[in-house]
Structures are given as structure tokens and as C-alpha cells.
Design an enzyme around this catalytic site. Sequence first.
Site, PDB file in Angstrom:
ATOM      1  N   ARG A  12       0.824  -1.208   0.000  1.00 57.43           N
ATOM      2  CA  ARG A  12       0.000   0.000   0.000  1.00 57.43           C
ATOM      3  C   ARG A  12       0.857   1.255   0.000  1.00 57.43           C
ATOM      4  NH1 ARG A  12      -4.260  -2.086   4.548  1.00 57.43           N
ATOM      5  NH2 ARG A  12      -5.356  -3.564   3.211  1.00 57.43           N
ATOM      6  N   ARG A  85      20.305  -8.346   8.245  1.00 59.74           N
ATOM      7  CA  ARG A  85      19.718  -9.670   8.430  1.00 59.74           C
ATOM      8  C   ARG A  85      20.742 -10.709   8.875  1.00 59.74           C
ATOM      9  NH1 ARG A  85      21.590  -9.852   3.347  1.00 59.74           N
ATOM     10  NH2 ARG A  85      21.854 -11.845   2.293  1.00 59.74           N
TER      11      ARG A  85
END
Length: 114
Positions: A12, A85
Site C-alpha cells: 500500500r 539480516r
Amino acid sequence: AYFALQVIYARRKYKISPPETTGHPEFERIFRAQANCSEYFPIFISLLWVAGIFFHQGVATVCGLLYLYTRFKYFQGYAVAAQGRLGPLYASAWLLWLLLGLAVAGLLAHFLLP
């Protein structure tokens, strides 16, 4: 569900409609982090289940909670930068290997010891 919701929010935010998986770099990192976590989930659940049944429920629970925490940190780190990560990735891999060892030890003890 948290990771999937983050992908929805990123879609979005950056106006990327399904089934597209490319676009803004931040969206791509969030999408990959979610996909990577989903790919390892069946392995994690299987090892957790076997270690809990055949080794010890308490030890398997602690390993499982630590694994979920490291995957959450992995997701957060990857969403910010690809290098973010690595630490949680290594920790979660170590925990999977530990769960595998516990599962094998439990299975061997169950089937080989009287």
C-alpha cells in the site's frame, strides 16, 4: 501473520499491486524477508515437534521461542538494510541445527534404548 501484514502495508505504501514482487527497494526487502521466513517455517515446525516429543518439551520450547525471536529480528533487520539480516540469520540457523540435534538425540534414545 505479522510478516504478511508488513508486506501488505508495504504494498500500500509503495503502490505495488499483487502479483508484482518488484518495485521500491524497501518493499523488495520486506517481501524477501517474509518469503525467507515462510520458506523455513515447515522445517522449524517439524524439528520443534520432533524435539518436543522425543527429547524434552521445555528445551524445545525455549529453542522455539528463541528461534521465533531471531526470525523477528531478522525481519526487522532485513527491512532496514540487507546487511541487517546477517546476525539474526546466523542465530536462527544455529537454533535450527540445535533443534535437529535434539530431535536426533531424542529419536535415537527412544528407538535404541530399552
